[in-house]
Write a protein that holds these residues in place. Structure first.
Motif, short mmCIF file in Angstrom:
data_model
loop_
_atom_site.label_atom_id
_atom_site.label_comp_id
_atom_site.label_asym_id
_atom_site.label_seq_id
_atom_site.Cartn_x
_atom_site.Cartn_y
_atom_site.Cartn_z
N ILE A 6 0.87 -1.18 0.00
CA ILE A 6 0.00 0.00 0.00
C ILE A 6 0.90 1.23 0.00
CG2 ILE A 6 -1.76 1.29 1.29
CD1 ILE A 6 -2.78 -1.37 2.37
N VAL A 8 1.18 5.37 -0.40
CA VAL A 8 0.50 6.67 -0.40
C VAL A 8 1.46 7.69 -1.00
CG1 VAL A 8 -0.70 8.39 1.01
CG2 VAL A 8 -0.67 5.98 1.72
N LEU A 31 -6.70 4.54 -5.29
CA LEU A 31 -7.73 5.16 -4.46
C LEU A 31 -7.42 6.65 -4.28
CD1 LEU A 31 -7.21 2.14 -3.25
CD2 LEU A 31 -8.22 3.07 -1.17
N SER A 32 -8.45 7.48 -4.29
CA SER A 32 -8.28 8.90 -3.92
C SER A 32 -8.34 9.01 -2.41
CB SER A 32 -9.40 9.76 -4.52
OG SER A 32 -9.21 9.86 -5.89
N THR A 33 -7.29 9.53 -1.81
CA THR A 33 -7.26 9.62 -0.36
C THR A 33 -6.85 11.02 0.10
OG1 THR A 33 -5.03 8.66 -0.47
CG2 THR A 33 -6.82 7.16 0.05
N THR A 34 -6.94 11.24 1.41
CA THR A 34 -6.60 12.53 1.98
C THR A 34 -5.66 12.31 3.15
OG1 THR A 34 -8.84 13.24 1.44
CG2 THR A 34 -7.60 14.67 2.91
N GLY A 35 -4.57 13.04 3.20
CA GLY A 35 -3.68 12.96 4.35
C GLY A 35 -4.27 13.71 5.52
N SER A 36 -4.12 13.17 6.72
CA SER A 36 -4.83 13.77 7.85
C SER A 36 -4.18 15.04 8.37
CB SER A 36 -4.97 12.75 8.98
OG SER A 36 -3.69 12.43 9.48
N PHE A 37 -2.87 15.19 8.23
CA PHE A 37 -2.23 16.34 8.86
C PHE A 37 -2.55 17.65 8.13
CE2 PHE A 37 0.98 13.35 10.89
CZ PHE A 37 0.41 13.47 12.14
N GLN A 39 -4.49 17.68 5.30
CA GLN A 39 -5.66 17.40 4.46
C GLN A 39 -5.33 17.52 2.97
OE1 GLN A 39 -8.87 19.58 7.03
NE2 GLN A 39 -9.80 17.98 5.79
N ASN A 42 -4.15 13.01 -1.79
CA ASN A 42 -3.09 12.16 -2.33
C ASN A 42 -3.69 10.93 -3.00
OD1 ASN A 42 -3.66 10.71 0.07
ND2 ASN A 42 -2.06 11.81 1.15
N THR A 44 -3.52 6.65 -3.28
CA THR A 44 -3.04 5.43 -2.63
C THR A 44 -3.11 4.28 -3.61
OG1 THR A 44 -3.66 6.21 -0.42
CG2 THR A 44 -3.47 3.84 -0.70
N ALA A 94 6.86 9.13 -0.67
CA ALA A 94 5.91 8.01 -0.60
C ALA A 94 5.99 7.36 0.76
CB ALA A 94 6.24 6.99 -1.68
N THR A 95 4.83 6.99 1.31
CA THR A 95 4.79 6.18 2.52
C THR A 95 4.23 4.83 2.11
OG1 THR A 95 4.36 8.16 3.82
CG2 THR A 95 3.93 6.05 4.89
N VAL A 96 4.97 3.78 2.42
CA VAL A 96 4.64 2.46 1.88
C VAL A 96 4.52 1.43 3.00
CG1 VAL A 96 5.34 0.70 0.20
CG2 VAL A 96 6.03 3.09 -0.15
N ARG B 18 -10.19 13.04 13.00
CA ARG B 18 -8.97 13.41 12.28
C ARG B 18 -8.12 14.38 13.11
NH1 ARG B 18 -8.01 17.72 9.58
NH2 ARG B 18 -10.18 18.34 9.46
N ALA B 22 -4.46 13.72 14.91
CA ALA B 22 -3.32 14.59 14.61
C ALA B 22 -2.73 15.18 15.89
CB ALA B 22 -3.73 15.70 13.64
N ALA B 28 -2.74 9.70 9.57
CA ALA B 28 -3.77 8.82 9.03
C ALA B 28 -3.99 9.14 7.56
CB ALA B 28 -5.07 9.02 9.80
N THR B 29 -4.42 8.14 6.82
CA THR B 29 -4.85 8.35 5.45
C THR B 29 -6.36 8.11 5.44
OG1 THR B 29 -2.74 7.64 4.57
CG2 THR B 29 -4.60 7.54 3.07
N GLN B 30 -7.09 9.08 4.86
CA GLN B 30 -8.55 9.06 4.98
C GLN B 30 -9.17 8.72 3.63
OE1 GLN B 30 -9.50 12.55 7.32
NE2 GLN B 30 -11.68 12.23 6.95
N PHE B 105 8.01 1.79 4.77
CA PHE B 105 9.10 2.55 4.16
C PHE B 105 8.68 3.99 3.90
CE2 PHE B 105 9.35 -1.86 2.93
CZ PHE B 105 10.65 -2.19 3.17
N HIS B 106 9.63 4.90 4.06
CA HIS B 106 9.43 6.28 3.61
C HIS B 106 10.45 6.56 2.52
CE1 HIS B 106 6.48 7.75 6.41
NE2 HIS B 106 7.13 7.17 7.40
N PHE B 107 9.99 7.00 1.37
CA PHE B 107 10.91 7.32 0.27
C PHE B 107 10.89 8.82 0.02
CE2 PHE B 107 9.77 2.87 -1.25
CZ PHE B 107 10.91 2.30 -0.72
N SER C 32 -14.67 3.60 -4.08
CA SER C 32 -14.53 3.88 -5.51
C SER C 32 -13.06 3.83 -5.87
CB SER C 32 -15.06 5.27 -5.85
OG SER C 32 -16.45 5.27 -5.77
N THR C 33 -12.70 2.95 -6.79
CA THR C 33 -11.30 2.80 -7.13
C THR C 33 -11.11 2.83 -8.65
OG1 THR C 33 -11.63 0.41 -6.92
CG2 THR C 33 -10.65 1.52 -5.05
#
Ligand code: NI
Ligand code: NI
Ligand code: NI
Lengths: 107, 107, 107
Positions: A6, A8, A31-37, A39, A42, A44, A94-96, B18, B22, B28-30, B105-107, C32-33
């Motif tokens: 996975i 992001v 997937l369309s996602t949102t980072g929480s910090f 918003q 991003n 996924t 990227a966070t994986v 959320r 934080a 988190a990824t939402q 991982f963080h890239f 939704s993907t």
């Protein structure tokens, strides 16, 4: 054994990464996602592969979405000359996560 | 070792959760999701933490998204006086899954 | 022990599958993907059940989303008579992953 990867990534890297994964014959579900910090919107990617392919997928992700510096010229609508010098900003990243998968089916 | 916590909550609780995550420094990824029974729009959070932080994340989710009763006054457009009495309804509720994560991982 | 079943299906099968899962009392969270190869919009179901229910869920997915052939008549706006013969096309298809789940909570 199989793994689910996975990843992001920033929206601006998602097309490049999607194409790079497809060229390497790795199917992905996006997937369309949102980072929480912050918003930030991003993207996924969910990629399932055999254990021995995980490193190849990670290499593709690293190559196409890793954090890097970029010179950016502030947008033209800022008409203060002092602000129009190119600045060095960090983009990408990227966070994986790698998760175990018990089994996979195609119907 | 790490875990992925997947929490499905009502949309009305997602902002509160959320912000609470934080504040507790949990990234988190939402995702925008839909529940299958009533096709209610909900929000799914993906949070990856070390094993020993799982209980803290669960506590934040429980505090900010658990099922509770709320007095609601039926909307003003119902102009039948008998219906405008406040009623007790259940709101909130979180369904949470904890999955093993092999690596991150963080890239 | 529990499992998370992640099923990626075509949008055209998602309503049928959602209803079939609900009738069998399997709750699902729907996303939704987008598929990465053809960028086709699809639907991803997340279903968490006990180990011994996995086969039942797989049977429902197979029954309602598997690849099959369908006769389709090219749309009426094509007014070349030669093209309006029904053609045999492949529709449907599900890709399903089964992941281990450590624990589950309802708050
Ligand atoms: Ni490239
Ligand atoms: Ni609070
Ligand atoms: Ni049916």
């Amino acid at each position: 054994m199989m793994k689910m990867i996975i990843a992001v990534v920033q929206n601006k890297d998602s097309n490049h990464l999607r194409i790079a994964l497809a060229k390497a014959h790795f199917g992905a579900t996006q997937l369309s996602t949102t980072g929480s910090f912050l918003q930030s919107k991003n993207s996924t990617f969910m990629i399932v592969v055999k254990d021995e392919q995980v490193d190849d997928v990670l290499a593709v992700i690293k190559k196409h979405a890793k954090t890097r510096e970029q010179f950016m010229t502030p947008s033209a609508y800022i008409d203060n000359a002092a602000n129009s010098m190119p600045v060095n900003v960090q983009v990408g990243g990227a966070t994986v996560f790698v998760l175990p998968v018990d089994s996979m089916f195609h119907f």
